[in-house]
Design an enzyme around this catalytic site. Sequence first.
Site, mmCIF file in Angstrom:
data_model
loop_
_atom_site.group_PDB
_atom_site.id
_atom_site.type_symbol
_atom_site.label_atom_id
_atom_site.label_comp_id
_atom_site.label_asym_id
_atom_site.label_seq_id
_atom_site.Cartn_x
_atom_site.Cartn_y
_atom_site.Cartn_z
ATOM 1 N N MET B 1 43.265 40.902 37.593
ATOM 2 C CA MET B 1 43.098 40.207 36.319
ATOM 3 C C MET B 1 44.157 39.126 36.138
ATOM 4 O O MET B 1 45.223 39.215 36.690
ATOM 5 C CB MET B 1 43.225 41.204 35.161
ATOM 6 C CG MET B 1 41.899 41.467 34.526
ATOM 7 S SD MET B 1 41.851 42.282 32.966
ATOM 8 C CE MET B 1 43.072 43.532 33.008
ATOM 9 N N CYS B 2 43.834 38.149 35.350
ATOM 10 C CA CYS B 2 44.768 37.132 34.901
ATOM 11 C C CYS B 2 44.214 36.604 33.588
ATOM 12 O O CYS B 2 43.055 36.842 33.270
ATOM 13 C CB CYS B 2 44.856 35.955 35.877
ATOM 14 S SG CYS B 2 45.768 36.310 37.394
ATOM 15 N N GLY B 3 45.034 35.919 32.841
ATOM 16 C CA GLY B 3 44.546 35.301 31.606
ATOM 17 C C GLY B 3 44.694 33.799 31.691
ATOM 18 O O GLY B 3 45.695 33.296 32.205
#
Lengths: 236, 298
Positions: B1-3
Amino acid sequence: MDGVNATDRRRVFDLSTARVRDLNQFLHHELPGSGVEQVEVQHPGGRHAIAVGINHPVNVEVKGHGGYYLAGMNKLASVTVHGNVGWGVAENMMSGTVRVKGFASESAGATGHGGTLIIEGDASLRCGISMKGIDIVVGGDIGNYSAFMAQAGHLLVCGDAGHALGDSLYEAVIYVRGRIKSLGADAQEEEMTDADRAKVAELLARAGFGYQPSEFKRVASAKKLYHWNADANQEY
Amino acid sequence: MCGIVGLLVKKPELREQLGALMVPMLVEMAARGPESAGMAVFTAALPEGQRKYSLHAPVWDYDWGGFEGEFIKRFGPEAQLGVQGNHAILTCDEPADAVKPWVRGHFPMLHILAAGRVMDIYKDTGHPASVAERYRFGSFSGTHLVGHTRMATESAVTPDRAHPFTAGEDFCLVHNGTISNPYMIRRKLEHRGIVFETDNDTEAACRYLEWRMREGDNLETALGKGFEELDGFYTFLIGTQNKLALVRDAFACKPAVVAETDDYVAIASEFRSLAHLPGVDQAKLFEPMPEEIYSWTV
């Protein structure tokens, strides 16, 4: 519910101050036997896991946009979202009704066993993936790869469907009013029967959508993948 | 995940508030990427002949005075240095092909994060809230921003592997996902003399798209070619001197949502990152479709 007045029948959770955990712990542990019939969730702010795992008849009104897994695993409750929702709304729902007034992100109603999921706007990719008995009614369009490996239940789409609709479908039945970009492996368009028209009419009535059953086409499994075919040479 | 987060303000009077509007967006996405964070801010452009370079030093109390002295000795007294701990923005009259080799030769511990006339970059390891505070993201002003919170999959957690990645001038990219063929892309570009600075998969995507634009493609055409050449999962947000662009791969496994009002275009991995923005209740909200190019011009 003798002796319970109108204020006691309603609870409000403002998620700008309360935690999602406070809301869900109330719904799981304090709600049964409390006499509360109506729960309002204010300022949901796109939080994840709002009103998941309810196992009691109650009306939940979410006043705004929800995040992931809203009303996941729902049983018996009626949940209405006055906004949009993130991924996995009503995932693995068992019974009850979830209504989304806006749009739903990916994997809406994934693996749902029962109940009704109504999305008034569009649903994104993978809507109804691996559904197992849920009825999903979408007022708008659905994205690619919807109803992948769908096993039971109905997916009714009032708009268009994306690519690879119903890929590797089992016994779930799909009704589409608009255009289908492409069908997935082993999904085929079939004649509408009287039973289909009655089912479509019933689903439309449940959702409150004013279309005619005659506008819909039926997509179901050709059942060619049900048995191993050594001659297929891995090409389907 | 990353934002991923992006913000473009449509009205000049909102430029002063750009950073203040962004910080809560970035902090909300810390749950998707708590290890490192970065921000590219597009400011008022320098005059044609000037350039600015975002520099990163390995220690917080780096001897920037010593660096500035040596730079002035070599290039003359017009240079200015704005220091923020281990970051500094060097403004001067010198082009990148003079500055970059000199910095690499004389100050090999410094990393040049960005070059151009418009874009400043700050990125570092740590929780996004503390990175934002460290470099005063809230005080940023400008036309648009591109930010990122990282949960590493493909390479180590270090400042130079944090996003945004840059290539060329005033061009940056942030990424949520995983590129499956970064080494293929890299071999193709290295063959053409393009130098890579890390082993990160996102850097390959960034350098590929910027290379296409130097070859004459506009941003949209380059992104269209990217759909063919870049294999893997991605939501990309790209910043250029006057544009933000957003794309998702064909399978759209990585999320994104856009909120647009008369005042701004705001982009994030999830709606909760946008929930605090003024007027978001009336914003036009939508999710980008797979393999569609969305771009907004300042």
